[in-house]
Write a protein that holds these residues in place. Sequence first.
Motif: not given
Length: 252
Positions: A199-203, A238-249
């Motif tokens: 989520a953080s690095y892939a295009d 799915i959360c969003e922080l500083e324009g990036k999505r990250f996942c809590l599972y």
Amino acid sequence: MKIEKVTKNYGQKQVVKEVSGQIKEGKLTAFIGPNGAGKSTLLSMMSRLLAKDQGEIIIGNQEVSLWNQTELAKKISILKQANAVQLKITVRELVSFGRFPYSKGRLTREDEVKISEAIEYLNLGELSDLEIDTLSGGQLQRVYIAMVLAQDTDYIFLDEPLNNLDMNHAVSLMQTMQRLVQEEGKTIVIVLHDINFAASYADEIIAMKAGEIFKAGPTEDVITKEVLDELYEMNIKICELEGKRFCLYFNG
């Protein structure tokens, strides 16, 4: 790179099922999905390490099986999950193996420059004269990645390269991959278990499940609750922080 109806069977089990898709040039594409989805098998077929049973993989307007082996090694490099070199050699000597398609074992000045650049990219300068059997698992993993970078190919395939890396070096590696895409125009395909790194690095993300492509597209189209819940059969937030999505599972 185009993939057309590629299939792989192991006995009666079909591990990759008529997969079709496209790897975008000059992008970092992550393969994600549960264990047994066929991610590593597909990557191995794309690099010709593994023969496909059906279908076509087109690279540079030519089917991958028709490429001359040496020329293909100048086009595609791959880091497999399991690497074992049982030799008494130094870090620099192992990285130099990446230049074999060009040097055939007789290193030129240009080869030496590429080796040094790869060592620098992975911050391995202080380790370059150490023998590889003295390294930790994480250090050795970075050396193998440097060897792949020294090969200086248009396409770089990495199968779970974050194995054995601590958080600091995992982040550093993903940032390095981003730099290679953005600064050198490389096309990188990486199999990842950690969806937050994807989520953080892939295009682009290709999500696989049960041997098929479940969802493919730009990262923001794949990293959604609807897609990931069904892909992993879990409750994912799915959360969003500083324009990036990250996942809590978690299950529940």
